[in-house]
Design a protein around this motif. Structure first.
Motif: not given
Length: 237
Positions: A149-151, A158-159, A171-180
């Motif tokens: 998560m972003w925050g 905050l990350q 590394a060719g890896v999909v990254v998701h962040t919860d930025a709510v």
């Protein structure tokens, strides 16, 4: 004495201009946006305008915005949709997340685990931040998705999201962040910090409850987690 509402981190009161816009839309756009008649076309045009405006705020393309009924649904679509897509193609569907994610992510990760996906939970330091070295170790397993998560929704940490994204993409890896919790408070733009998946929720920003969105970078494959008329990725392809 009149009470003062201060719990805006949980949900914000709806702004007056949002109420006005919604009331106008309910009267002006009665049609189903998937219908081909005039009412449907007008509703579709309004929907696409909203998609365009959100995309512009994020530095994204209009076609990369998927509307959902909540941030929770967007998180679930990102985690489960990505893990299932990887497993369908013969991969392990490994899911990596931090130990301090919102429950919408943590429960989705648990669900992926029940479906057979390996799960890796990243430890955090005393400030609640993910250690980049810990992430580097997790990336050796070539996970289907990393979600950080972003925050933080509880303590506001905050990350180091830019470094996390750089490591994952290298590394060719999909990254998701919860930025709510971050959107509207920190600068959140996908053309500057190139996450692959990003979650938003309107009720944290003076908007209505029951409206969320998932940014899906073009080329990132997700399997649907709900099915219905014309639905491909989420509720509003």
């Amino acid at each position: 004495m009149e009470a003062i509402y201060l719990d805006h981190a949980a949900t914000t009161p709806m702004r007056a201009e949002v109420k006005e816009a919604m009331l106008e839309a309910w009267d002006a756009y009665p049609g189903n946006p998937s219908s081909s008649h005039g009412w449907g076309r007008r509703a579709r045009a309004a929907l696409e305008e909203a998609r365009e405006r959100l995309a512009a705020a994020l530095g994204a393309e209009r076609g990369e915005i998927v509307f959902t009924p909540s941030g929770t649904m967007a998180d679930n679509l990102a985690i489960l949709g990505r893990s299932r897509a990887a497993r369908r193609r013969g991969g392990a569907g490994t899911v990596v997340c931090s130990a301090v994610e919102h429950s919408a992510v943590l429960r989705a990760v648990e669900a992926a685990g029940r479906e057979g996906a390996p799960v890796v939970v990243l430890a955090v330091d005393s400030d609640g931040r993910v250690g980049v070295e810990t992430l580097a170790e997790a990336l050796t397993a070539a996970p289907a998705i990393v979600s950080v998560m972003w925050g933080n929704n509880e303590v506001g940490t905050l990350q180091p999201i830019r470094e996390i994204v750089d490591r994952c993409r290298s590394a060719g890896v999909v990254v998701h962040t919860d930025a709510v919790q971050a959107f509207g408070h920190d600068r959140v733009r996908v053309d500057e910090v190139p996450v692959d998946l990003l979650t938003l929720s309107a009720h944290k920003l003076g908007g209505p409850k029951g409206v969320g969105a998932l940014y899906v970078r073009r080329g990132v494959e997700l399997d649907p987690i709900i099915f219905g008329g014309g639905q491909e990725r989420g509720l509003s392809p």
